[in-house]
Design a protein around this motif. Structure first.
Motif, short mmCIF file in Angstrom:
data_model
loop_
_atom_site.label_atom_id
_atom_site.label_comp_id
_atom_site.label_asym_id
_atom_site.label_seq_id
_atom_site.Cartn_x
_atom_site.Cartn_y
_atom_site.Cartn_z
N ILE A 62 16.87 -6.61 43.40
CA ILE A 62 16.92 -5.49 42.46
C ILE A 62 18.08 -4.59 42.87
O ILE A 62 18.19 -4.20 44.04
CB ILE A 62 15.60 -4.70 42.44
CG1 ILE A 62 14.45 -5.57 41.95
CG2 ILE A 62 15.73 -3.45 41.56
CD1 ILE A 62 13.10 -4.88 41.99
N GLY A 63 18.94 -4.27 41.92
CA GLY A 63 20.06 -3.39 42.26
C GLY A 63 21.06 -3.25 41.12
O GLY A 63 20.87 -3.77 40.02
N GLU A 64 22.14 -2.55 41.41
CA GLU A 64 23.22 -2.31 40.46
C GLU A 64 24.43 -3.18 40.79
O GLU A 64 24.72 -3.40 41.96
CB GLU A 64 23.65 -0.84 40.49
CG GLU A 64 22.54 0.17 40.25
CD GLU A 64 23.04 1.58 40.46
OE1 GLU A 64 24.27 1.78 40.61
OE2 GLU A 64 22.20 2.50 40.47
N ILE A 97 21.87 -3.01 46.49
CA ILE A 97 20.43 -3.23 46.52
C ILE A 97 19.67 -2.02 47.07
O ILE A 97 18.44 -1.94 46.95
CB ILE A 97 20.08 -4.48 47.36
CG1 ILE A 97 20.60 -4.33 48.79
CG2 ILE A 97 20.66 -5.72 46.71
CD1 ILE A 97 20.18 -5.46 49.71
N GLY A 98 20.38 -1.06 47.71
CA GLY A 98 19.70 0.11 48.25
C GLY A 98 18.66 -0.25 49.28
O GLY A 98 18.75 -1.27 49.97
N ASN A 99 17.61 0.59 49.37
CA ASN A 99 16.46 0.32 50.25
C ASN A 99 16.92 0.01 51.68
O ASN A 99 16.40 -0.90 52.33
CB ASN A 99 15.63 -0.84 49.71
CG ASN A 99 15.17 -0.61 48.28
OD1 ASN A 99 15.48 0.40 47.66
ND2 ASN A 99 14.45 -1.56 47.73
N ARG A 100 17.92 0.76 52.16
CA ARG A 100 18.49 0.46 53.47
C ARG A 100 17.47 0.61 54.60
O ARG A 100 17.55 -0.07 55.63
CB ARG A 100 19.70 1.37 53.73
CG ARG A 100 20.49 0.99 54.97
CD ARG A 100 21.80 1.72 55.08
NE ARG A 100 21.66 3.12 55.38
CZ ARG A 100 21.98 4.12 54.56
NH1 ARG A 100 22.44 3.86 53.36
NH2 ARG A 100 21.84 5.37 54.92
N ASP A 106 22.72 -2.05 52.32
CA ASP A 106 22.89 -1.33 51.06
C ASP A 106 23.45 -2.24 49.97
O ASP A 106 23.20 -2.04 48.79
CB ASP A 106 23.84 -0.15 51.25
CG ASP A 106 23.10 1.17 51.29
OD1 ASP A 106 22.03 1.26 50.68
OD2 ASP A 106 23.59 2.12 51.92
N PHE A 107 24.23 -3.25 50.40
CA PHE A 107 24.93 -4.13 49.45
C PHE A 107 24.79 -5.58 49.91
O PHE A 107 24.61 -5.85 51.10
CB PHE A 107 26.42 -3.78 49.37
CG PHE A 107 26.71 -2.41 48.81
CD1 PHE A 107 27.05 -2.25 47.48
CD2 PHE A 107 26.65 -1.28 49.61
CE1 PHE A 107 27.32 -1.00 46.96
CE2 PHE A 107 26.91 -0.02 49.12
CZ PHE A 107 27.25 0.12 47.78
N ASN A 508 29.56 3.02 56.02
CA ASN A 508 29.16 2.25 54.85
C ASN A 508 30.32 2.22 53.86
O ASN A 508 30.43 3.05 52.96
CB ASN A 508 27.92 2.90 54.20
CG ASN A 508 27.22 1.97 53.23
OD1 ASN A 508 27.81 1.01 52.73
ND2 ASN A 508 25.96 2.24 52.95
N VAL A 509 31.22 1.27 54.06
CA VAL A 509 32.48 1.23 53.30
C VAL A 509 32.24 1.02 51.82
O VAL A 509 32.86 1.68 50.98
CB VAL A 509 33.39 0.12 53.86
CG1 VAL A 509 34.68 0.04 53.05
CG2 VAL A 509 33.70 0.37 55.33
#
Length: 549
Positions: A62-64, A97-100, A106-107, A508-509
């Motif tokens: 799930i993500g952007e 995907i977030g939810n780190r 994060d990605f 977090n590039v």
């Protein structure tokens, strides 16, 4: 053909072509920055993807979508992957995907051929948090003090209602911490300095020390009252929480006190997304940064950039004008003057980091250290002005831009006809009066031209400021409501350094890349606004003294 070359036309056309190409490149760069920067605030759809991993496991993502690229077959095989024969390249998507705090990432990149299904459920939730970045998932329930108060379709309105309450409490907490408690801490520190000053002066009067102790006790009582209020607010903020089902099927409990905003991008229309866009854009220019500068706003950097440029302009103007007036109006035009002019012109080509080293050694350590010894002995060994700050940064940039102001002002003085000076002297004015009342006002548009060039260069400087005052995150602004209100010894943030820090020093590039474009666009806008203000002043001065030309 020879006559055409002799006429100089080819060089005119060549110059015009070079200027055109330069303008196209500049506008192209600005368009690229604008497209990437302005798109940062638009709420993207959140996808639910079924994805086949390399070991044939099917997982839910799930993500952007944050980016796309084409990957060649050779690159995939060199990385240990497999690709069917005959396929030269595949599309690869970068998913936020977030939810780190749950996954540690994060990605992640996904290969489009391995995507089994792709959906955009309207009830997918995107949550911006004060810590750990975004959270994506399905809203299951809302809790109050650990007890369910709403679930399923009733959870969303209940969440929205409680988020409004939590934001109000959070704003009150921040006002107390940054405002009232900050002022009390500042006064307590001033009392400590006052007591230390009395000790260094050898004052033995007990009444003076009792007065300081009484004032400190009053401030401590006020602090305790505010601390109790803060504890109460923190307890109220911890009252509510929500349950979210994330991609791996796990349900997590998220306190609303950790949430900045929650929204359902897939269910939002164009109007709702536009409102969200404006809200995010306003947050960007008015709020403080969070998450190692990769989230939130950049207001301290905007404020620091503008204040630094203003102080720099105030400092560089008198020195530049005085130097230009002396070289043009008073100095004997000879070898020494020519050498000075060559030296001034050469100073404009000195690397900016050299000015930073000079500012650190002379302004900060030598000048600031001696100021501390003479005027702030009670604060030692902690430095006051003997440490990088906005005053030394502005002075360093004033020195950096001084040649530009000198040259522009001197050229303006040279344009004024000699007959105007002679006419003023013939009417009985002294040379000083002629200079002050006639020459300088007529040369003021040229001075403003120099200021425009100085502002354009100073606002985007990074290298020298890293040595003389700029920091990654400033705890307080150089200007506040505590006397003397303008604190020239404080460190500060700038947009230029913010771009460098976020783009090259961020842990977090991928999360920082869109923010780099947005901040760069904002920096360009700030420089344009400052220059337009200076251009307007210059045009008004030019119209005012046009009749004298």
């Amino acid at each position: 053909m020879k006559s055409w070359f002799k006429s100089g036309s080819p060089w005119v056309w060549l110059s015009a072509a070079a200027v055109s190409i330069s303008l196209i490149m500049v506008f192209g760069l600005l368009i690229l920055i604008a497209m990437r920067g302005l798109g940062y605030f638009w709420p993207a759809d959140v996808l639910e993807i079924e994805y086949r991993e390399a070991d044939n496991r099917v997982v839910q993502i799930i993500g952007e979508i944050q980016g796309r690229e084409k990957v060649t077959a050779e690159r995939i095989r060199s990385g240990g992957g497999t690709i069917p024969e005959g396929v030269k390249s595949i599309d690869r998507l970068l998913i936020k995907i977030g939810n780190r705090d749950i996954t540690g990432l994060d990605f992640r990149w996904v290969d489009r051929p391995n995507i089994i299904s792709e959906q955009r459920p309207q009830d997918l939730l995107a949550v911006e948090r004060h810590e750990w970045g975004n959270l994506y998932g399905y809203l299951i329930a809302v809790k109050q003090q650990g007890k369910l108060v709403a679930e399923q379709e009733n959870a969303w309105p209940a969440l929205h209602e409680r988020l409004v309450r939590t934001r109000q409490l959070f704003a009150e907490v921040r006002d107390i911490q940054k405002g009232v408690i900050g002022a009390i801490n500042y006064q307590i520190e001033e009392l400590r300095m006052e007591k230390r000053r009395l000790e260094l002066d050898g004052v033995k009067d007990p009444a003076a020390y009792k007065d300081i102790a009484a004032r400190r006790e009053t401030l401590n009582k006020e602090f305790l009252v505010l601390q109790k209020r803060l504890d109460s607010l923190y307890q109220q903020m911890q009252r509510d929480s929500m349950v979210v089902k994330v991609a791996n099927g796990r349900e997590v409990d998220v306190p609303l006190s950790k949430i900045v905003r929650a929204y359902r991008p897939n269910a939002m229309g164009v109007f709702d997304k536009s409102l969200h866009y404006l809200e995010k854009a306003w947050e960007f220019v008015s709020d403080e940064p969070r998450e190692a500068n990769t989230e939130g706003g950049v207001f301290p950097a905007i404020f620091g950039t503008v204040l630094m440029v203003i102080i720099m302009s105030i400092l560089v103007t008198p020195f530049g004008v005085i130097a230009a007036v002396y070289l043009r109006e008073y100095a004997k035009q000879g070898p020494v003057t020519r050498i000075i002019r060559i030296a001034v012109n050469n100073l404009a080509g000195v690397p900016s980091i050299v000015y930073g080293v000079f500012g650190l050694g002379f302004f900060v350590y030598f000048l600031g250290g001696n100021i501390d010894q003479l005027f702030y002995p009670e604060a030692l060994p902690a430095p006051t002005f003997g440490t990088p700050g906005i005053l030394w940064a502005s002075l360093t940039l004033a020195l950096l831009t001084l040649p530009v102001v000198i040259v522009a002002t001197e050229e303006g003085l040279a344009r004024i006809p000699r007959s105007i000076r002679e006419g003023s002297l013939a009417l009985g004015a002294t040379k000083a009066e002629t200079l002050w009342r006639i020459v300088l006002p007529m040369a003021s548009p040229a001075l403003m031209t120099g200021m425009i060039l100085a502002i354009a260069r100073a606002a985007g400087e990074v290298a020298p400021l890293m040595l003389v005052g700029v920091v990654k995150l400033a705890p307080s602004l150089p200007l506040d409501m505590n006397a003397p209100f303008l604190h020239l010894d404080r460190k500060f943030m700038t947009l230029g350094f913010h771009i460098y820090d976020v783009g090259f020093q961020s842990p977090n590039v991928e999360a920082a890349r869109p923010l780099v474009y947005a901040t760069a666009l904002l920096l360009v806008a700030v420089i344009v606004i400052l220059n337009l203000a200076a251009i307007r002043i210059r045009n008004n001065l030019r119209e005012k003294y046009k009749a004298l030309d």
